[in-house]
Design a protein around this motif. Structure first.
Motif, PDB file in Angstrom:
ATOM      1  N   TYR A  84       6.249 -23.451   1.879  1.00 37.41           N
ATOM      2  CA  TYR A  84       7.389 -22.585   2.201  1.00 37.41           C
ATOM      3  C   TYR A  84       7.165 -21.216   1.571  1.00 37.41           C
ATOM      4  N   PHE A  85       7.900 -20.209   2.081  1.00 38.67           N
ATOM      5  CA  PHE A  85       7.750 -18.859   1.548  1.00 38.67           C
ATOM      6  C   PHE A  85       9.011 -18.053   1.805  1.00 38.67           C
ATOM      7  N   TYR A  86       9.220 -17.093   0.931  1.00 35.87           N
ATOM      8  CA  TYR A  86      10.348 -16.169   1.040  1.00 35.87           C
ATOM      9  C   TYR A  86       9.934 -14.880   0.350  1.00 35.87           C
ATOM     10  N   ILE A  87      10.218 -13.743   0.965  1.00 34.79           N
ATOM     11  CA  ILE A  87       9.856 -12.432   0.409  1.00 34.79           C
ATOM     12  C   ILE A  87      11.094 -11.558   0.388  1.00 34.79           C
ATOM     13  N   GLU A  88      11.341 -10.909  -0.754  1.00 34.26           N
ATOM     14  CA  GLU A  88      12.480  -9.992  -0.850  1.00 34.26           C
ATOM     15  C   GLU A  88      12.067  -8.738  -1.619  1.00 34.26           C
ATOM     16  N   PRO A  89      12.741  -7.620  -1.322  1.00 30.89           N
ATOM     17  CA  PRO A  89      12.473  -6.410  -2.094  1.00 30.89           C
ATOM     18  C   PRO A  89      12.811  -6.644  -3.569  1.00 30.89           C
ATOM     19  N   GLU A 115      20.447 -18.198  -4.269  1.00 26.24           N
ATOM     20  CA  GLU A 115      19.672 -19.297  -3.700  1.00 26.24           C
ATOM     21  C   GLU A 115      19.558 -19.053  -2.200  1.00 26.24           C
ATOM     22  N   VAL A 116      18.361 -19.202  -1.663  1.00 28.12           N
ATOM     23  CA  VAL A 116      18.123 -18.925  -0.245  1.00 28.12           C
ATOM     24  C   VAL A 116      17.317 -20.062   0.380  1.00 28.12           C
ATOM     25  N   SER A 117      17.380 -20.138   1.697  1.00 26.59           N
ATOM     26  CA  SER A 117      16.570 -21.102   2.447  1.00 26.59           C
ATOM     27  C   SER A 117      15.318 -20.384   2.938  1.00 26.59           C
ATOM     28  N   PRO A 118      14.149 -20.779   2.456  1.00 26.41           N
ATOM     29  CA  PRO A 118      12.912 -20.115   2.878  1.00 26.41           C
ATOM     30  C   PRO A 118      12.430 -20.632   4.224  1.00 26.41           C
ATOM     31  N   VAL A 119      11.439 -19.966   4.771  1.00 24.68           N
ATOM     32  CA  VAL A 119      10.738 -20.442   5.958  1.00 24.68           C
ATOM     33  C   VAL A 119       9.765 -21.516   5.482  1.00 24.68           C
ATOM     34  N   ILE A 120       9.645 -22.601   6.236  1.00 27.15           N
ATOM     35  CA  ILE A 120       8.708 -23.663   5.856  1.00 27.15           C
ATOM     36  C   ILE A 120       7.773 -23.975   7.021  1.00 27.15           C
ATOM     37  N   ASP A 121       6.496 -24.116   6.695  1.00 24.58           N
ATOM     38  CA  ASP A 121       5.507 -24.557   7.666  1.00 24.58           C
ATOM     39  C   ASP A 121       5.530 -26.084   7.646  1.00 24.58           C
ATOM     40  N   LYS A 122       6.072 -26.683   8.680  1.00 20.99           N
ATOM     41  CA  LYS A 122       6.291 -28.127   8.703  1.00 20.99           C
ATOM     42  C   LYS A 122       4.992 -28.926   8.622  1.00 20.99           C
ATOM     43  N   GLU A 123       3.918 -28.371   9.122  1.00 17.71           N
ATOM     44  CA  GLU A 123       2.637 -29.082   9.105  1.00 17.71           C
ATOM     45  C   GLU A 123       2.079 -29.212   7.681  1.00 17.71           C
ATOM     46  N   SER A 124       2.087 -28.128   6.926  1.00 14.03           N
ATOM     47  CA  SER A 124       1.492 -28.141   5.589  1.00 14.03           C
ATOM     48  C   SER A 124       2.513 -28.386   4.474  1.00 14.03           C
ATOM     49  N   GLY A 125       3.798 -28.126   4.754  1.00 21.90           N
ATOM     50  CA  GLY A 125       4.825 -28.242   3.729  1.00 21.90           C
ATOM     51  C   GLY A 125       4.949 -27.000   2.863  1.00 21.90           C
ATOM     52  N   GLN A 152       0.827  -1.202   0.000  1.00 25.29           N
ATOM     53  CA  GLN A 152       0.000   0.000   0.000  1.00 25.29           C
ATOM     54  C   GLN A 152       0.869   1.262   0.000  1.00 25.29           C
ATOM     55  N   SER A 153       2.070   1.161   0.560  1.00 29.17           N
ATOM     56  CA  SER A 153       2.972   2.319   0.587  1.00 29.17           C
ATOM     57  C   SER A 153       3.764   2.472  -0.716  1.00 29.17           C
ATOM     58  N   GLY A 154       3.568   1.534  -1.664  1.00 27.89           N
ATOM     59  CA  GLY A 154       4.207   1.658  -2.966  1.00 27.89           C
ATOM     60  C   GLY A 154       5.525   0.930  -3.122  1.00 27.89           C
ATOM     61  N   LYS A 155       5.920   0.116  -2.141  1.00 27.88           N
ATOM     62  CA  LYS A 155       7.170  -0.641  -2.250  1.00 27.88           C
ATOM     63  C   LYS A 155       6.925  -1.944  -3.000  1.00 27.88           C
ATOM     64  N   ASP A 156       7.885  -2.337  -3.850  1.00 29.70           N
ATOM     65  CA  ASP A 156       7.764  -3.549  -4.652  1.00 29.70           C
ATOM     66  C   ASP A 156       8.554  -4.701  -4.042  1.00 29.70           C
ATOM     67  N   PHE A 157       7.945  -5.877  -4.073  1.00 26.60           N
ATOM     68  CA  PHE A 157       8.556  -7.087  -3.522  1.00 26.60           C
ATOM     69  C   PHE A 157       8.312  -8.252  -4.467  1.00 26.60           C
ATOM     70  N   THR A 158       9.147  -9.281  -4.335  1.00 29.60           N
ATOM     71  CA  THR A 158       8.923 -10.542  -5.014  1.00 29.60           C
ATOM     72  C   THR A 158       8.645 -11.590  -3.949  1.00 29.60           C
ATOM     73  N   ILE A 159       7.582 -12.352  -4.166  1.00 27.97           N
ATOM     74  CA  ILE A 159       7.175 -13.402  -3.235  1.00 27.97           C
ATOM     75  C   ILE A 159       7.444 -14.749  -3.890  1.00 27.97           C
ATOM     76  N   TYR A 160       8.058 -15.645  -3.136  1.00 31.37           N
ATOM     77  CA  TYR A 160       8.329 -17.010  -3.596  1.00 31.37           C
ATOM     78  C   TYR A 160       7.612 -17.954  -2.644  1.00 31.37           C
ATOM     79  N   THR A 161       6.907 -18.922  -3.199  1.00 32.98           N
ATOM     80  CA  THR A 161       6.223 -19.900  -2.359  1.00 32.98           C
ATOM     81  C   THR A 161       6.100 -21.219  -3.112  1.00 32.98           C
ATOM     82  N   GLY A 162       5.684 -22.227  -2.413  1.00 27.84           N
ATOM     83  CA  GLY A 162       5.479 -23.533  -3.018  1.00 27.84           C
ATOM     84  C   GLY A 162       5.226 -24.557  -1.935  1.00 27.84           C
ATOM     85  N   LEU A 163       5.258 -25.797  -2.345  1.00 21.94           N
ATOM     86  CA  LEU A 163       5.014 -26.910  -1.440  1.00 21.94           C
ATOM     87  C   LEU A 163       6.183 -27.865  -1.576  1.00 21.94           C
ATOM     88  N   SER A 164       6.711 -28.322  -0.453  1.00 23.42           N
ATOM     89  CA  SER A 164       7.881 -29.191  -0.484  1.00 23.42           C
ATOM     90  C   SER A 164       7.761 -30.278   0.561  1.00 23.42           C
TER      91      SER A 164
END
Length: 116
Positions: free
Chosen positions: A109-114, A97-107, A72-84
Motif C-alpha cells: 500500500y502507499f499514500y503520499i501527502e505534501p 488516519e487515511v485509507s491508502p491505495v493498495i495493490d491487491k496482488e502484492s499487498g 526536482q521542483s523543490g516541493k516536500d512530501f511524506t511517503i507512507y508505504t508498507g505491506l498488508s
C-alpha cells in the motif's frame, strides 16, 4: 523495471509520482519516483533509495514505513508505504488516519501527502 512492476501513480500538489515494486536482494521492495516536465521535456527523478517492505530471510514485513522526499521542483512530501494482508489498511499520518491505495496482488500500500 517492467511495466507490470508499476503498482500506482499519484498526482499531488502539481507533482506526479510513480510507485513501483522491485525485487531486492533481501526481499520485496518499493520505490517512488517523480516525473517532472519542463518545456515539453520529461525527466524521471528518483532521489531516494528503494525501501524493503518484506524480508524473505526472516519472513517479516514492515507494517508501515514513512520518509520525507523532495521533488526536482523543490516541493516536500511524506511517503507512507508498507505491506498488508488487510485489503483496507489504515495509515497514520502526522495529522490524521487515511485509507491508502493498495495493490491487491502484492499487498503493498502507499499514500503520499505534501509535508506540513
Amino acid at each position: 523495471m517492467k511495466k507490470e512492476d508499476i503498482i500506482g501513480e499519484v498526482s499531488e500538489n502539481g507533482e506526479t509520482f510513480v510507485i513501483y515494486k522491485k525485487q531486492l536482494g533481501e526481499g520485496l521492495g518499493v520505490g517512488v519516483s517523480s516525473i517532472s516536465e519542463q518545456e515539453g521535456k520529461f525527466a524521471w527523478y528518483d532521489p531516494d533509495q528503494d525501501v524493503l517492505v518484506k524480508n524473505d530471510k526472516v519472513k517479516k514485513y514492515s507494517p508501515q514505513i514513512s520518509w520525507g522526499t523532495t521533488t526536482q521542483s523543490g516541493k516536500d512530501f511524506t511517503i507512507y508505504t508498507g505491506l498488508s494482508e488487510d485489503q483496507s489498511p489504515i495509515v497514520e499520518t502526522q495529522t490524521s488516519e487515511v485509507s491508502p491505495v493498495i495493490d491487491k496482488e502484492s499487498g503493498i500500500y502507499f499514500y503520499i501527502e505534501p509535508a506540513k
